[in-house]
Design a protein around this motif. Structure first.
Motif, PDB file in Angstrom:
ATOM      1  N   ALA A 202      28.908  38.203  39.350  1.00 57.50           N
ATOM      2  CA  ALA A 202      29.405  38.688  39.705  1.00 57.50           C
ATOM      3  C   ALA A 202      28.661  39.291  40.990  1.00 57.50           C
ATOM      4  O   ALA A 202      29.530  40.284  41.266  1.00 57.50           O
ATOM      5  CB  ALA A 202      27.376  39.511  39.480  1.00 57.50           C
ATOM      6  N   ARG A 203      27.990  38.921  42.049  1.00 58.70           N
ATOM      7  CA  ARG A 203      28.523  39.080  43.755  1.00 58.70           C
ATOM      8  C   ARG A 203      29.696  39.002  44.269  1.00 58.70           C
ATOM      9  O   ARG A 203      30.345  39.900  44.382  1.00 58.70           O
ATOM     10  CB  ARG A 203      27.559  38.157  44.562  1.00 58.70           C
ATOM     11  CG  ARG A 203      25.413  38.878  44.857  1.00 58.70           C
ATOM     12  CD  ARG A 203      25.512  38.229  45.515  1.00 58.70           C
ATOM     13  NE  ARG A 203      23.690  37.643  45.534  1.00 58.70           N
ATOM     14  CZ  ARG A 203      22.980  37.821  45.959  1.00 58.70           C
ATOM     15  NH1 ARG A 203      23.785  37.118  47.044  1.00 58.70           N
ATOM     16  NH2 ARG A 203      22.338  37.718  46.127  1.00 58.70           N
ATOM     17  N   ALA A 204      30.943  38.176  43.755  1.00 58.78           N
ATOM     18  CA  ALA A 204      31.882  37.694  43.745  1.00 58.78           C
ATOM     19  C   ALA A 204      32.271  38.932  44.019  1.00 58.78           C
ATOM     20  O   ALA A 204      33.773  39.352  44.515  1.00 58.78           O
ATOM     21  CB  ALA A 204      32.742  36.581  43.765  1.00 58.78           C
ATOM     22  N   TRP A 205      32.530  39.247  42.752  1.00 62.49           N
ATOM     23  CA  TRP A 205      33.382  40.473  41.531  1.00 62.49           C
ATOM     24  C   TRP A 205      32.959  41.586  42.328  1.00 62.49           C
ATOM     25  O   TRP A 205      34.028  42.646  42.360  1.00 62.49           O
ATOM     26  CB  TRP A 205      33.146  40.274  39.515  1.00 62.49           C
ATOM     27  CG  TRP A 205      33.837  38.943  39.467  1.00 62.49           C
ATOM     28  CD1 TRP A 205      32.781  37.560  39.545  1.00 62.49           C
ATOM     29  CD2 TRP A 205      35.246  38.996  39.250  1.00 62.49           C
ATOM     30  NE1 TRP A 205      34.634  36.901  38.205  1.00 62.49           N
ATOM     31  CE2 TRP A 205      35.207  38.136  38.811  1.00 62.49           C
ATOM     32  CE3 TRP A 205      37.122  39.808  39.454  1.00 62.49           C
ATOM     33  CZ2 TRP A 205      36.466  37.019  38.040  1.00 62.49           C
ATOM     34  CZ3 TRP A 205      37.934  39.237  38.733  1.00 62.49           C
ATOM     35  CH2 TRP A 205      37.643  37.963  38.465  1.00 62.49           C
ATOM     36  N   ILE A 206      31.988  42.153  42.299  1.00 58.43           N
ATOM     37  CA  ILE A 206      31.332  43.330  43.153  1.00 58.43           C
ATOM     38  C   ILE A 206      32.288  43.265  44.110  1.00 58.43           C
ATOM     39  O   ILE A 206      32.581  44.507  44.599  1.00 58.43           O
ATOM     40  CB  ILE A 206      30.255  43.405  43.217  1.00 58.43           C
ATOM     41  CG1 ILE A 206      29.681  43.695  41.319  1.00 58.43           C
ATOM     42  CG2 ILE A 206      29.306  44.301  43.708  1.00 58.43           C
ATOM     43  CD1 ILE A 206      28.105  43.903  41.773  1.00 58.43           C
ATOM     44  N   GLY A 207      31.923  42.499  45.546  1.00 60.67           N
ATOM     45  CA  GLY A 207      32.862  42.096  46.707  1.00 60.67           C
ATOM     46  C   GLY A 207      34.536  43.108  46.182  1.00 60.67           C
ATOM     47  O   GLY A 207      35.106  43.479  47.506  1.00 60.67           O
ATOM     48  N   VAL A 208      34.787  42.114  45.202  1.00 61.35           N
ATOM     49  CA  VAL A 208      36.174  42.436  44.883  1.00 61.35           C
ATOM     50  C   VAL A 208      36.533  43.929  44.921  1.00 61.35           C
ATOM     51  O   VAL A 208      37.493  44.633  45.370  1.00 61.35           O
ATOM     52  CB  VAL A 208      36.578  41.890  44.085  1.00 61.35           C
ATOM     53  CG1 VAL A 208      38.864  42.216  43.864  1.00 61.35           C
ATOM     54  CG2 VAL A 208      37.721  39.833  44.799  1.00 61.35           C
ATOM     55  N   GLY A 209      35.408  44.883  43.838  1.00 62.02           N
ATOM     56  CA  GLY A 209      35.319  45.769  43.533  1.00 62.02           C
ATOM     57  C   GLY A 209      35.310  46.582  44.868  1.00 62.02           C
ATOM     58  O   GLY A 209      36.310  47.660  44.789  1.00 62.02           O
ATOM     59  N   ARG A 239      40.141  31.034  31.949  1.00 59.97           N
ATOM     60  CA  ARG A 239      40.088  29.630  32.617  1.00 59.97           C
ATOM     61  C   ARG A 239      39.129  28.880  32.172  1.00 59.97           C
ATOM     62  O   ARG A 239      38.609  27.779  31.814  1.00 59.97           O
ATOM     63  CB  ARG A 239      40.936  29.257  33.666  1.00 59.97           C
ATOM     64  CG  ARG A 239      41.938  29.148  33.640  1.00 59.97           C
ATOM     65  CD  ARG A 239      42.637  29.229  35.501  1.00 59.97           C
ATOM     66  NE  ARG A 239      42.604  28.000  36.029  1.00 59.97           N
ATOM     67  CZ  ARG A 239      42.768  27.161  36.771  1.00 59.97           C
ATOM     68  NH1 ARG A 239      42.545  28.322  37.919  1.00 59.97           N
ATOM     69  NH2 ARG A 239      42.891  26.136  37.073  1.00 59.97           N
ATOM     70  N   ARG A 240      37.637  30.448  32.049  1.00 57.37           N
ATOM     71  CA  ARG A 240      36.424  29.835  31.577  1.00 57.37           C
ATOM     72  C   ARG A 240      35.767  30.134  30.887  1.00 57.37           C
ATOM     73  O   ARG A 240      34.467  29.390  30.762  1.00 57.37           O
ATOM     74  CB  ARG A 240      35.931  29.772  33.674  1.00 57.37           C
ATOM     75  CG  ARG A 240      36.027  29.665  34.629  1.00 57.37           C
ATOM     76  CD  ARG A 240      36.107  30.198  36.104  1.00 57.37           C
ATOM     77  NE  ARG A 240      36.400  29.973  37.137  1.00 57.37           N
ATOM     78  CZ  ARG A 240      36.590  30.674  38.480  1.00 57.37           C
ATOM     79  NH1 ARG A 240      34.990  31.455  38.315  1.00 57.37           N
ATOM     80  NH2 ARG A 240      37.435  30.798  39.623  1.00 57.37           N
ATOM     81  N   ASN A 241      36.347  30.578  29.924  1.00 53.95           N
ATOM     82  CA  ASN A 241      35.874  31.100  28.443  1.00 53.95           C
ATOM     83  C   ASN A 241      35.085  32.103  29.289  1.00 53.95           C
ATOM     84  O   ASN A 241      33.744  32.103  28.686  1.00 53.95           O
ATOM     85  CB  ASN A 241      35.515  29.472  27.516  1.00 53.95           C
ATOM     86  CG  ASN A 241      35.249  29.863  26.327  1.00 53.95           C
ATOM     87  OD1 ASN A 241      35.946  31.208  25.657  1.00 53.95           O
ATOM     88  ND2 ASN A 241      33.858  29.681  25.669  1.00 53.95           N
ATOM     89  N   GLU A 242      35.236  32.806  29.962  1.00 58.55           N
ATOM     90  CA  GLU A 242      33.907  34.063  30.701  1.00 58.55           C
ATOM     91  C   GLU A 242      34.360  35.473  29.424  1.00 58.55           C
ATOM     92  O   GLU A 242      35.845  35.436  29.260  1.00 58.55           O
ATOM     93  CB  GLU A 242      33.456  34.477  31.509  1.00 58.55           C
ATOM     94  CG  GLU A 242      33.589  33.361  32.360  1.00 58.55           C
ATOM     95  CD  GLU A 242      32.694  33.232  33.542  1.00 58.55           C
ATOM     96  OE1 GLU A 242      32.254  34.558  33.570  1.00 58.55           O
ATOM     97  OE2 GLU A 242      33.391  32.597  34.490  1.00 58.55           O
ATOM     98  N   LEU A 247      33.203  41.096  33.188  1.00 59.45           N
ATOM     99  CA  LEU A 247      34.109  40.419  34.176  1.00 59.45           C
ATOM    100  C   LEU A 247      35.019  42.131  34.556  1.00 59.45           C
ATOM    101  O   LEU A 247      35.066  42.137  35.973  1.00 59.45           O
ATOM    102  CB  LEU A 247      35.280  39.734  34.389  1.00 59.45           C
ATOM    103  CG  LEU A 247      34.440  37.874  34.161  1.00 59.45           C
ATOM    104  CD1 LEU A 247      36.037  36.817  33.915  1.00 59.45           C
ATOM    105  CD2 LEU A 247      33.728  37.941  35.334  1.00 59.45           C
ATOM    106  N   SER A 248      35.503  42.047  33.870  1.00 63.54           N
ATOM    107  CA  SER A 248      35.539  43.618  34.400  1.00 63.54           C
ATOM    108  C   SER A 248      35.266  44.540  34.488  1.00 63.54           C
ATOM    109  O   SER A 248      35.714  45.601  35.480  1.00 63.54           O
ATOM    110  CB  SER A 248      36.885  44.798  32.739  1.00 63.54           C
ATOM    111  OG  SER A 248      37.958  43.275  32.273  1.00 63.54           O
ATOM    112  N   ALA A 249      33.902  44.634  33.950  1.00 65.03           N
ATOM    113  CA  ALA A 249      32.735  45.947  34.541  1.00 65.03           C
ATOM    114  C   ALA A 249      32.605  45.645  35.377  1.00 65.03           C
ATOM    115  O   ALA A 249      32.756  46.602  36.382  1.00 65.03           O
ATOM    116  CB  ALA A 249      31.237  45.751  33.432  1.00 65.03           C
ATOM    117  N   TRP A 250      31.849  44.112  36.346  1.00 64.63           N
ATOM    118  CA  TRP A 250      31.797  44.069  37.370  1.00 64.63           C
ATOM    119  C   TRP A 250      32.568  44.289  38.634  1.00 64.63           C
ATOM    120  O   TRP A 250      32.608  44.768  39.505  1.00 64.63           O
ATOM    121  CB  TRP A 250      31.430  42.396  38.071  1.00 64.63           C
ATOM    122  CG  TRP A 250      30.429  41.697  36.951  1.00 64.63           C
ATOM    123  CD1 TRP A 250      28.979  42.498  36.489  1.00 64.63           C
ATOM    124  CD2 TRP A 250      30.002  40.497  36.691  1.00 64.63           C
ATOM    125  NE1 TRP A 250      28.373  41.281  35.937  1.00 64.63           N
ATOM    126  CE2 TRP A 250      28.850  40.444  35.985  1.00 64.63           C
ATOM    127  CE3 TRP A 250      31.372  39.320  36.752  1.00 64.63           C
ATOM    128  CZ2 TRP A 250      28.504  39.511  35.277  1.00 64.63           C
ATOM    129  CZ3 TRP A 250      30.116  38.059  36.288  1.00 64.63           C
ATOM    130  CH2 TRP A 250      28.748  38.349  35.849  1.00 64.63           C
TER     131      TRP A 250
END
Length: 593
Positions: A202-209, A239-242, A247-250
């Protein structure tokens, strides 16, 4: 020393070299002589001093549609500095047709040690250089993700980015493209790490956001990262079946939280979240979209700007052979990216085997999105043939360029290639600075009284004990309406001048009507009199262009000198010390049909 640490150390030297060279550009390039820099500076100063956004009718008019993040950063950091007597002065002798280098006049107010507005301006430039340094590091880090970290190519990409003359020129000026380039490179880096799995959670995606939200506060072109980030989400989810929704919300929630205040403000103020209406109001819209026949010239101009085109009106070009050589180099790089039997493929660059194709396709998609936006913008607005507008894709473009060149070189020679490219680019950036840019803005040569040609009419008129007019000559004194002639005047400073004096020239008819006039510097816009020292002799060539409506007859050419901003004329004395008033005749012009 380990190979990795040695290359990291080399990259630090590249960044240090960039900082030194960029600061040198910021000192050598006069204030305001970068694209739209006056309005960028005015925007930042207004935010820093007033703690508010500038109005559309002010000095920042050309940039008021821009989001404010860059201007807030550099403006608030320098808001404590008083403007003092610093004045931005237009050069009335500036002419695109005659390739006059300086759009502005540069007086003693800009001299070191800096103070007032000049100090604030230079500090803003220094902050822009700092952003450029982060961009160089981010491009290097992204190249390490694209290429295997034990190769020398990331170092080559860093050097190519750092020492391209245009990048040095733009990042050493006050311009929001500098923050755009930095945030773009960081965003691409973060997205690439997510795709290959170097970052996760989550931290990585939040950082991109958060970066996406900051991009909205920086420049509208950063919106190209929204669909790009969406593609990254799809790639990682597959690729990671997530969970695609998670992911979109993060990603989306922090982006919306950061960007929302600016979007809502635009909606309430202008009726649309992007402020498109005010952009159309304050910028120069195109009369009609470009036709296919116009694109080659636009692309060539854009290409020149990528490597280096200078001046406040981006009109000063390097010698043509330089661009031709760079065009050949570019074609070699493009050919290196084309799959063929004699060119190494991308996989031979020691790319990360499992992700090389995916990452290159991802970066290519980003370049395509920025190119599409740029084409739309070129068909909407004037003055779009500037490579800085494509800086959101700079990291990807430079990676592809270096990869294309490296394709022609065996992998075991890539370290040699990186050193050669880095050294060559550093030399190129330094040569452009000291061999081209510095002479371009240097003051006119100081002469001696013996250098006044015999063809000139000698005078000796003394203007208030400050200036002496040693002589003058008119190239053509018989003209037709609409034609141009030149008046060359030879001035001598009678003391170390501390005032910025202006020369008022005018053509008067027999019944005392002015048919032409010009108010500007005695040097014809090359420098200001407060930089002159006692004994300096300066030759100045003044352009006189008549209107088509000028009637035939004989006209007197009169000259007077006054302080800038005040119509207080210096008294004039002839060679014998007799007062002759405050205006003197320096020739006659005959107008014939």
């Amino acid at each position: 020393m380990a190979v990795g640490s040695r290359k990291m150390r080399a990259t630090y030297f590249i960044i240090l070299g960039y900082v030194v060279l960029a600061l040198a550009y910021s000192i050598v390039n006069p204030l305001g002589e970068a694209p739209d820099e006056v309005s960028h500076y005015a925007y930042a100063r207004y935010v820093g001093r007033e703690r508010a956004l500038p109005p559309p009718e002010g000095a920042a008019r050309g940039e008021v549609f821009q989001p404010p993040l860059y201007y807030a950063l550099v403006g608030l950091a320098t808001g404590w500095i008083e403007e003092g007597d610093f004045t931005i002065k237009a050069n009335n002798d500036f002419s695109l047709a005659e390739k006059t280098p300086n759009v502005l006049l540069h007086t003693r107010q800009e001299a070191f040690p800096y103070r007032g507005g000049a100090l604030a301006w230079h500090l803003m430039r220094a902050l822009s250089v700092a952003m450029g340094a982060v961009t160089v590091w981010s491009v290097f880090a992204l190249a390490r993700v694209v290429f295997a970290p034990n190769t020398a190519l990331p170092m080559a990409v860093a050097a190519f980015t750092a020492f391209t003359p245009e990048f040095l020129f733009i990042t050493s000026a006050v311009n929001n493209d500098n923050l755009t380039a930095m945030l773009s490179a960081l965003t691409l880096l973060w997205l690439a790490c997510l795709i290959i799995g170097a970052s996760a959670g989550a931290r990585a995606w939040i950082g991109v956001g958060v970066l996406l939200g900051l991009g909205v506060w920086t420049k509208m072109s950063m919106l190209a990262f929204v669909p790009l980030a969406g593609v990254a989400v799809l790639i990682v989810a597959k690729r990671r079946n997530e969970s695609l929704a998670r992911l979109s919300a993060w990603l989306a929630l922090p982006a919306l939280v950061v960007a929302a205040p600016w979007l809502v403000r635009n909606w309430l103020t202008y009726g649309d979240p992007l402020g498109w209406a005010v952009m159309r109001q304050v910028t120069d819209a195109v009369v009609a979209p470009m036709g296919l026949a116009e694109y080659p010239a636009w692309l060539w101009s854009f290409f020149q700007s990528f490597w280096g085109r200078f001046g406040g009106a981006v009109h000063v070009q390097m010698p043509a052979p330089v661009y031709i050589a760079l065009a050949v180099l570019t074609l070699i790089a493009i050919a290196g990216l084309l799959p063929s039997s004699f060119v190494l493929r991308l996989s031979s660059f020691v790319l990360r085997p499992s992700s090389s194709r995916l990452l290159t396709q991802f970066l290519a998609l980003h370049v395509a999105l920025i190119a599409l936006l740029l084409i739309v913008w070129a068909n909407t607005n004037q003055g779009t043939d500037q490579a800085r507008l494509a800086y959101p894709a700079l990291a990807a473009i430079n990676i592809f360029f270096v990869a294309g060149l490296a394709a022609w070189i065996p992998a075991h020679r890539h370290e040699w290639f990186a050193r050669a490219l880095g050294g060559g680019m550093f030399a190129f950036g330094a040569i452009v600075l000291f061999g081209f840019l510095q002479p371009l803005y240097s003051p006119p040569p100081r002469l001696s009284p013996n250098d006044v040609p015999h063809s000139a009419r000698k005078s000796g008129f003394d203007f208030g004990g400050q200036l002496r007019l040693l002589g003058w000559e008119i190239e053509r004194d018989t003209l037709a309406p609409g034609e141009t002639t030149y008046l060359t005047m030879y001035w001598q400073a009678l003391t170390d001048l501390r005032e910025d004096y202006w020369l008022f020239l005018r053509l008067k008819s027999a019944n005392d009507d002015d048919v032409w006039s010009k108010d500007g510097t005695p040097s014809a816009g090359r420098d200001s009199t407060d930089l002159w020292r006692e004994g300096d002799v300066i030759a100045a060539r003044h352009r006189i262009t008549l209107g088509d409506e000028v009637a035939p007859g004989r006209y007197r050419l009169l000259a007077g000198v006054h302080r800038f901003g005040a119509w207080e004329w210096l008294p004039i004395f002839d060679a014998n010390g007799r007062a002759v008033g405050d205006v003197v005749m320096v020739g006659e012009v005959m107008i014939e049909r």
